[in-house]
Design a protein around this motif. Sequence first.
Motif, PDB file in Angstrom:
ATOM      1  N   ARG A  40       0.801  -1.208   0.000  1.00 12.77           N
ATOM      2  CA  ARG A  40       0.000   0.000   0.000  1.00 12.77           C
ATOM      3  C   ARG A  40       0.839   1.266   0.000  1.00 12.77           C
ATOM      4  NH1 ARG A  40      -5.316  -0.855   1.094  1.00 12.77           N
ATOM      5  NH2 ARG A  40      -5.901  -2.952   1.775  1.00 12.77           N
ATOM      6  N   ASP A  41       2.145   1.139   0.098  1.00 12.35           N
ATOM      7  CA  ASP A  41       3.020   2.302   0.131  1.00 12.35           C
ATOM      8  C   ASP A  41       2.813   3.123  -1.129  1.00 12.35           C
ATOM      9  OD1 ASP A  41       4.937   4.109   0.739  1.00 12.35           O
ATOM     10  OD2 ASP A  41       6.588   2.898  -0.059  1.00 12.35           O
ATOM     11  N   GLY A  42       2.380   4.361  -0.961  1.00 12.08           N
ATOM     12  CA  GLY A  42       2.221   5.273  -2.092  1.00 12.08           C
ATOM     13  C   GLY A  42       0.795   5.389  -2.568  1.00 12.08           C
ATOM     14  N   LEU A  43       0.054   4.324  -2.604  1.00 12.04           N
ATOM     15  CA  LEU A  43      -1.332   4.372  -3.060  1.00 12.04           C
ATOM     16  C   LEU A  43      -2.245   3.817  -1.970  1.00 12.04           C
ATOM     17  CD1 LEU A  43      -1.406   3.197  -6.782  1.00 12.04           C
ATOM     18  CD2 LEU A  43      -1.970   5.444  -5.887  1.00 12.04           C
ATOM     19  N   THR A  44      -3.490   4.360  -1.943  1.00 14.60           N
ATOM     20  CA  THR A  44      -4.434   3.879  -0.943  1.00 14.60           C
ATOM     21  C   THR A  44      -4.759   2.422  -1.174  1.00 14.60           C
ATOM     22  OG1 THR A  44      -5.385   6.081  -0.805  1.00 14.60           O
ATOM     23  CG2 THR A  44      -6.697   4.270   0.075  1.00 14.60           C
ATOM     24  N   ASP A  45      -4.978   2.054  -2.431  1.00 18.16           N
ATOM     25  CA  ASP A  45      -5.294   0.659  -2.750  1.00 18.16           C
ATOM     26  C   ASP A  45      -4.616   0.291  -4.061  1.00 18.16           C
ATOM     27  OD1 ASP A  45      -6.262  -1.822  -3.109  1.00 18.16           O
ATOM     28  OD2 ASP A  45      -8.388  -1.268  -3.081  1.00 18.16           O
ATOM     29  N   PRO A  46      -3.630  -0.596  -4.016  1.00 19.04           N
ATOM     30  CA  PRO A  46      -2.943  -0.970  -5.257  1.00 19.04           C
ATOM     31  C   PRO A  46      -3.874  -1.587  -6.270  1.00 19.04           C
ATOM     32  CG  PRO A  46      -1.741  -1.739  -3.306  1.00 19.04           C
ATOM     33  CD  PRO A  46      -3.062  -1.245  -2.826  1.00 19.04           C
ATOM     34  N   ALA A  47      -4.942  -2.193  -5.822  1.00 21.12           N
ATOM     35  CA  ALA A  47      -5.853  -2.808  -6.776  1.00 21.12           C
ATOM     36  C   ALA A  47      -6.508  -1.777  -7.684  1.00 21.12           C
ATOM     37  CB  ALA A  47      -6.925  -3.611  -6.030  1.00 21.12           C
ATOM     38  N   GLN A  56      -3.684   8.070 -19.941  1.00 15.19           N
ATOM     39  CA  GLN A  56      -3.568   8.133 -18.489  1.00 15.19           C
ATOM     40  C   GLN A  56      -2.158   8.555 -18.094  1.00 15.19           C
ATOM     41  OE1 GLN A  56      -6.784   5.426 -16.432  1.00 15.19           O
ATOM     42  NE2 GLN A  56      -5.030   4.218 -17.055  1.00 15.19           N
ATOM     43  N   GLU A  57      -2.118   9.293 -16.967  1.00 12.29           N
ATOM     44  CA  GLU A  57      -0.844   9.768 -16.450  1.00 12.29           C
ATOM     45  C   GLU A  57      -0.578   9.100 -15.093  1.00 12.29           C
ATOM     46  OE1 GLU A  57       1.139  13.864 -14.719  1.00 12.29           O
ATOM     47  OE2 GLU A  57      -0.355  14.013 -16.327  1.00 12.29           O
ATOM     48  N   TYR A  58       0.642   8.576 -14.971  1.00  6.55           N
ATOM     49  CA  TYR A  58       1.061   7.881 -13.756  1.00  6.55           C
ATOM     50  C   TYR A  58       2.192   8.691 -13.119  1.00  6.55           C
ATOM     51  CZ  TYR A  58      -1.424   4.033 -15.994  1.00  6.55           C
ATOM     52  OH  TYR A  58      -2.378   3.262 -16.597  1.00  6.55           O
ATOM     53  N   ARG A  59       1.998   8.996 -11.837  1.00  6.54           N
ATOM     54  CA  ARG A  59       3.006   9.799 -11.139  1.00  6.54           C
ATOM     55  C   ARG A  59       3.780   8.908 -10.176  1.00  6.54           C
ATOM     56  NH1 ARG A  59      -1.475  12.578 -10.406  1.00  6.54           N
ATOM     57  NH2 ARG A  59      -1.399  12.393  -8.114  1.00  6.54           N
ATOM     58  N   TYR A  60       5.105   9.055 -10.244  1.00  8.57           N
ATOM     59  CA  TYR A  60       6.009   8.246  -9.413  1.00  8.57           C
ATOM     60  C   TYR A  60       6.949   9.146  -8.640  1.00  8.57           C
ATOM     61  CZ  TYR A  60       4.654   4.014 -12.011  1.00  8.57           C
ATOM     62  OH  TYR A  60       3.950   2.975 -12.553  1.00  8.57           O
ATOM     63  N   ARG A  61       7.299   8.672  -7.458  1.00  6.22           N
ATOM     64  CA  ARG A  61       8.381   9.318  -6.714  1.00  6.22           C
ATOM     65  C   ARG A  61       9.668   8.549  -7.001  1.00  6.22           C
ATOM     66  NH1 ARG A  61       6.711   8.716  -1.860  1.00  6.22           N
ATOM     67  NH2 ARG A  61       8.056   6.965  -1.261  1.00  6.22           N
ATOM     68  N   PHE A  62      10.638   9.275  -7.500  1.00  4.81           N
ATOM     69  CA  PHE A  62      11.920   8.667  -7.870  1.00  4.81           C
ATOM     70  C   PHE A  62      12.973   9.056  -6.833  1.00  4.81           C
ATOM     71  CE2 PHE A  62      16.022   9.355 -10.180  1.00  4.81           C
ATOM     72  CZ  PHE A  62      16.355   8.016 -10.338  1.00  4.81           C
ATOM     73  N   ALA A  84      13.096  13.133  -7.240  1.00  3.23           N
ATOM     74  CA  ALA A  84      12.268  13.855  -8.212  1.00  3.23           C
ATOM     75  C   ALA A  84      10.914  13.174  -8.305  1.00  3.23           C
ATOM     76  CB  ALA A  84      12.950  13.875  -9.581  1.00  3.23           C
ATOM     77  N   GLU A  85       9.990  13.918  -8.904  1.00  4.89           N
ATOM     78  CA  GLU A  85       8.685  13.345  -9.220  1.00  4.89           C
ATOM     79  C   GLU A  85       8.665  13.073 -10.714  1.00  4.89           C
ATOM     80  OE1 GLU A  85       4.149  14.910  -9.434  1.00  4.89           O
ATOM     81  OE2 GLU A  85       5.169  15.197  -7.503  1.00  4.89           O
ATOM     82  N   ALA A  86       8.408  11.814 -11.069  1.00  6.41           N
ATOM     83  CA  ALA A  86       8.414  11.409 -12.474  1.00  6.41           C
ATOM     84  C   ALA A  86       6.984  11.227 -12.951  1.00  6.41           C
ATOM     85  CB  ALA A  86       9.196  10.115 -12.648  1.00  6.41           C
ATOM     86  N   SER A  87       6.631  11.997 -13.960  1.00  9.33           N
ATOM     87  CA  SER A  87       5.279  11.899 -14.546  1.00  9.33           C
ATOM     88  C   SER A  87       5.383  11.095 -15.827  1.00  9.33           C
ATOM     89  CB  SER A  87       4.730  13.278 -14.844  1.00  9.33           C
ATOM     90  OG  SER A  87       4.612  14.030 -13.648  1.00  9.33           O
ATOM     91  N   LEU A  88       4.523  10.069 -15.925  1.00  7.97           N
ATOM     92  CA  LEU A  88       4.559   9.157 -17.061  1.00  7.97           C
ATOM     93  C   LEU A  88       3.190   9.199 -17.742  1.00  7.97           C
ATOM     94  CD1 LEU A  88       6.102   6.909 -18.594  1.00  7.97           C
ATOM     95  CD2 LEU A  88       5.156   5.286 -16.957  1.00  7.97           C
ATOM     96  N   CYS A 334       4.860   4.388  -7.226  1.00  2.83           N
ATOM     97  CA  CYS A 334       3.695   5.062  -7.802  1.00  2.83           C
ATOM     98  C   CYS A 334       2.935   5.801  -6.699  1.00  2.83           C
ATOM     99  CB  CYS A 334       2.776   4.036  -8.466  1.00  2.83           C
ATOM    100  SG  CYS A 334       1.383   4.796  -9.342  1.00  2.83           S
ATOM    101  N   ILE A 335       2.703   7.114  -6.915  1.00  4.04           N
ATOM    102  CA  ILE A 335       2.029   7.917  -5.902  1.00  4.04           C
ATOM    103  C   ILE A 335       0.680   8.457  -6.394  1.00  4.04           C
ATOM    104  CG2 ILE A 335       4.151   8.571  -4.743  1.00  4.04           C
ATOM    105  CD1 ILE A 335       4.118  11.186  -6.301  1.00  4.04           C
ATOM    106  N   GLY A 336       0.328   8.140  -7.663  1.00  7.82           N
ATOM    107  CA  GLY A 336      -0.966   8.597  -8.139  1.00  7.82           C
ATOM    108  C   GLY A 336      -1.161   8.318  -9.601  1.00  7.82           C
TER     109      GLY A 336
END
Length: 1701
Positions: A40-47, A56-62, A84-88, A334-336
């Motif tokens: 669950r680290d980073g997202l409320t629910d990985p599912a 779609q845009e995926y935001r990651y903490r790098f 950094a914050e990586a936007s994909l 992944c943070i969002g």
Amino acid sequence: MTAQNGFYKRASSSNSRMKLFIAAILVALAAAKLSSNELRDGLTDPAELPPFKAGQEYRYRFDSQIATGIAEISHQKALTRVQAEASLYFNSDRLATLRLDNIRVGAANARMVQHADRIHPFELVERKEIESEQLNKLKLPLQFNYVDGLIEQINFDVDDDVWSKNIKRSVLNLLQVNLKARNLPEEQKNEVKSQDPSWKSLTPRMFTAPETTIEGECDTTYIVNKLENVRRNDVDFFNVTKTVDFKQCKKLADVHYGPQAQQRLTNKWQEQEPRLTEEEQKLQRSTILRHFVVGTPEKFSIKKVESVSQYTFKSLNAEQETPMTSVVVNELTCIGVSKNPSERLSSPSETRVESLLYSNEFDRDVKRFYMYGDEEYPQETPFSKIQNKQKLIFDVLRQIQKTTEDKKIGVEAEATVLLPRLVELLRTCSVKELEEITSRADRKAEEILLDALSLAATRNTIHVLADKILKQKIPVSKAIQSLKALSGAPAPSDKQVQILTRLCKSESVKQSESLRQSCWLTAGALMGEFCETSQQNSYVINKKANEEVCPRHVTDKFIEDLSEEYQTVSTRYEKILILKALGNAGLQETLPKLKKIIHDQKEDPLVRAQAIDSLRRLRKEIPTEIQKVLMPVFKNQQELTEVRLHALSLVMQTNPDNGVLDQVAFVLLRERSKNVKSFVYDITRAYAESPIAEEQKLAQHLKAIVKLAGVDEKEEEKMRSSRAYHTPIYSNQQNEGVFLNWESIFSSDNAFPKKVSAGLDSFLNGIFEKNTVDVSFQQEDLERWYKKLVNTWLSTRSRSSSTSGRRSEDELSSIFSNLDIKARRESENHGRKYTTPFGFISIRVRDIDYAVLPLEDELLPESLRKVIIDGEKPNLRNIDGILSLLNGQNYQMNTAWNFYERMTKVPTTAGIPLKLTLSVPALVSIEGSGRLRSGGVALKVQPSIAISHVKKIEAWCPLVNSGAENVVSFEFNVPLEGEVLVEGSEKKSIKLSAQVPEFEHRLLGFHSLPVTYTRDYDRETRVHKEPQVKTIRNERLEQRDRQLNHFIGQKTLGLPFHINGHIHSPAKISYISIFDALMTSENHVHVEFKPTDETPRQVQLKLEGEAFRKFESRLRPQFNSFYDKFDEEMEKRYNFQGQEKDNQDEQNLGKVVERYESRKLYKHALEAELKTVGGRTERSAKLEVETICDDRFGYCKAQVNIRRDAMLEGEEREWKLTSTIQTLLPEPSADYEQQQEKKDEKNQKFICSIDSQWGTNGQQFINLRVNGEQAKTQEWIDAEQAEAERKKDSNIREKTAFLNKYDISAEYKLESQVKNVFSRGLDYFKLLNFWNTKTETVTGRKENGLVTALVVIDPISREHLNISINTPTEKVRVNTISTPVKVAPFPLIRRQSQSINSAHQLLSSVISKKDSAQECSVDGTQIRTFDEVTFKAPITKCYTVLAKDCNRESRFAVLMKKTNGENKKLKVINKNVVEVERESENQNQFRINVNGDAVEEQEWESYGISKLDNTITVESRDVTVRFNGRQAWVKISQLYKNNQCGVCGHYDDDQENEFVQGNNEKTSDLRQYYGSFTLKDGECDSDFEENTRKHKFETVDSEEFDQGSNSEEGDGEEPIEKTQVMEYNHKICFSMKPVRECPRNRYPTANKKDAKVQFGCLSRDSVQARRLLRQLKNENVVDEVRDLAPSFVETIKTPTKCVEF
């Protein structure tokens, strides 16, 4: 870098693959137990994380972190931290855009709060400000193709920088996951297809596929594990672990600077494993990634990625436990997720397509700038952004100068750290910038600057240096040094070679032969390094994909230039120089030209040998071709010995296969030249015993060859001087070490070696390097110089008158003309291309010829020509070069050097490269002056040296650098001022005076400093600032830090030396412990000289001595009560045969002393006095040694007196030592029979007594007695007989006839501290031999001041000894101690040493080399030549020339003729004519005439005549002859090899070339050969014709000939009677009466008698026949055979006399 093997050759990597598999399994199993919190680290629910899809845009903490330090010893690390914050954003299912925001960069240099493989919170590091320009680069977006989880193509913005792109690549590298198992090898595809695509099974799946990652194109192993009990909302979770196998890479993005180490050799036995370069051996890396994937392999998204990479940097295997290490950790979480974001990520406006592989474009430009400089980068260079280069360079120059100015301290270690920084800055400069810098430098700075330019070794710095040399703006000595320093350039190129080639051809360079030599050798080295480095690093060097590395036209042009030079030169030296330049280049294209020179037998042998040597750097590239060229040369017995052995030496370095080795073995078995055979035997044995794994299979076959050769001990002892040794100094535990090499090559025509080389190979850190250091000497005919020097300095002192001299000259001239002798050397030199003496000394470093010192008539300085060529007596004032140094002028030299420099840049998973550096910089400053004085020299010199070993690993980027460094430095600064005076005529004295420095000086320094550091980026200069360092504290050694603060020398000589600092002591005395203590902890030690008011002004040492002064008084040995203290109990366990009791020993010793004849006695004396002058107290010490010995050193008595002032703590009076030493040596015999016959008449023991007392009042003493004798047990006697039978060696008794038992007693009175020293020594000895030592405690022993010992050497093996020691407190017995070499001290059977009456005679005997020469023996029926060929020939009443030099201006001749019966007359012609024959009425007396006049015995010595054991010896510098009236033994100096005439043979170590007549023509007709050396005078002609007509001339097997040295009388012994046996297929027949035959190890003389013998036969299978045969093994005669029925009668030849083999 391109790997040596392709992707799919995996069979050889099974071990490494297994290790990766196990590691990956462990990680996968750990990951399978993940908690839901971790998911669950980073997202409320990985599912809720949807699969990657368009829109779609995926935001990651790098997060990225590089932690660098030294493993194991400390938790202190230097960190580089990026966040950094990586936007994909997915533009489509296959195209995505990536952008970095909220970028932060930080650094830290501190003790880590958690393990290095964990990301540290950013709050714990110091945040670094990022320039807006750099920040904008990082924020530039990119697009990439994302196909089935693989990154296939990246579109970067054209404005993006390389360093910024690589950081973004690290993010993409984390996103790459090959769930669909694409690009599998064929063997794995079927296995993957058979697996369940629905993933219902939870069994982990594993596969390996080639994959391009940021680090390289390597095999990557995947383990995919479906997580158990985590499925929610019909969504599966996968843990994917992947590891990279760096041993199976097609391409790596590494960049190497500097020459590469030699690759290991391979042959067809060895599996084709990947070859590791030197840098890859030093760097060990591993990478493992863990992905948390949501979805299915077809549709998925990535929740979290972690990667851990470790980069380990070591230069030695000894650093295995404490290497420098960088741990790189990356996390992408992944943070969002945003569906259809309102602001889509912008795409790059203009793009450049690249791959995921790390881009080394900047490093490629840097390296090409080093290689091609302004020619390729005329405007924009990779370093154009650097500002104020000149200021930076001069700042460093001033700092270096500052660290070298203080003469009291000398060159500081800091200077060696600054030097690489200066060199690095100079490498960034254009030619224009360099010219401006050099024009501004003052004289002091210019010396260092010129050295730094040569060390920089870029195209631009070489251009500037060459221009200065051409314009003669640099002194020749500095120019030579600068050119030599170019070898080892960081990035060699053909342009650099072209500059040097033009320079070498210039007239200004040709004016100096030394400068020309340095130029060509360096040009060749750079050419070789360019081609070798280019081929290994073509990915880095090539700017264009189709650009050829080391193009053929470049190598052809270089070879053409050198070929033109070769054709134009005329001297051997010049040809050898060109060949050495070609050898340094190591180009395959040179093979045809070198082959032509090698096979040209008209070419000079030295030139041919050098052509062979010039193939050495190709031994790993074209071994088969080299073998094809050289093996025919080696196998050709008509070739010159030295050329053949040069060929073999190089063939063995190519790791030949079995077929070639078998050809070498055939030569070993059939070779006729003993020089060749001994060299072949040595070199095969050396390789057979090699511990290097790469040579083990070669060694296995060679061991069989050595065994097949069957070279026994006797034959090995006879081997000639051509030898090859390969001695390892090797640690099996660490699997590394060095090898000491020695080769000597002799030929048949010269006493001097044609080649002598001493060198060192290294096997360190898994890399074998041939010729790490090698010094060799080669020559042709330099023997002529030697002879002239000998004639000048060691001319024979003779009392002969001018009349006698003329007589000997007339007789020698008459022999020369009457026998029509032709000078051998003159005829052999006829037709040679060169006839003058020539030689050279060559120095080789890392397989590169570094310098050549030629030795030739034309190249000698005039003063040396006068001494060597003209024979003038040397005079110090005549020697060139010394006057220029010693004429009062000051001499100053400052130089910088880098003995080893290597740098590698390797990519990391963080996108930030690691820069690995290893260098050994040094600075040397020497100032001095000198002047000549009457009888001596005054010198003043101050050498100051600093040298460092620098090892560094650094994470490099324009934002901030961090890393670790270890610097180990040595400083040497010793001011020397003094004079040397030689005084006296007969009694020589040498006086050395040394001035004591008036001021404080630091003499020595040792420093080691491991640190971590960070370096900020300087916005103004655009380079990194000075590092901010922190010392690494070795936590394991903190308690072993020792403070040093000691003064020594003040009390003894008044010279106060202060040792101060601190050092970590090793935990134990071992290689690893000492290495860790000195290299992984901070240590500082200084040795300083601190004078005081009591310090003397001067220290004087005076040596005075004399030798061989006649001692007129009588002297008799005195060994009273010698055996009183020996311990007989120690011998009881051996049961020695025939040993006497001590009282009998005492009586026998008394008889020996009574029989001792006081022959001529000589006194030798040495006085040495050391004293201080000046100061408050003057101190002195004096040594006096007076020795009286007889003329054969059989008995010596020495008196030693030492006196010194009170110097030690607690001493108040003068300290004295008085010692009386007596030695009595055993008297040797000529053979075993004589030794047994005269053992009661001759001393057979070594007797030594030493009585010493010392102290301020003589209160301490040791009385030592040593008795050495021959002793054998019955077991040894039986073993001796068995050994003789097994090896068929009849001389085994002579080999074991030496003193092998030594009884020792020491009566003493010692102070406790001295006792403790001896006690600790005994304890250490027991520790060394722990497993074979037995100790017994002794109580109640009466003799409290007595130690006895017994040393027994095994006489059979001569390699083992037993030692027993009895002390007052214990009995120690040490069994079977192995000795490194065979030991046989004091042999009892050898030739009596000659009488030595003067130092001149002693030196002359050493120079003439007669003692080590072969011996010829002539007895009147057979002749054994110098080369051990035996043939039957008579001695007639005509004089026969036994030996004579074949020169027109002869120096000696030895002749012999028959007088009456078996008696002979000997004539030796040298300075005098000496005639020797036995008195007819008294066979033990001799009549001797010198120059026609009879001389009495008391006059013999003046003519070199002596008598011993009824044998007369006539000795001169050239020849030694022993004569007993019937037989003569002749030894001549080895200087007459290939220059000897007479029936004693040609003397060239070649038995096939033995019978050369006086006219220099070979013959197989022995009668003709013998006649060509017979002087007929009319009176003896008839006797000569009669004897030669009836005598049968034929050669005799050497094994069947008594060489005469074993039985000088030659009368033989009686045969024995024995039952004879004749065997047939079905029967065995026995002689019915005993038959005379020779005993074992004897053979019959020429006179035999026929005897008719009856034989009785029995069936072979009968019991009686077998029983009789068994009886005959133990008995000579079996009476039972008399009862057999006669079967036949056979005529048998029976001996009348027998002689020993």
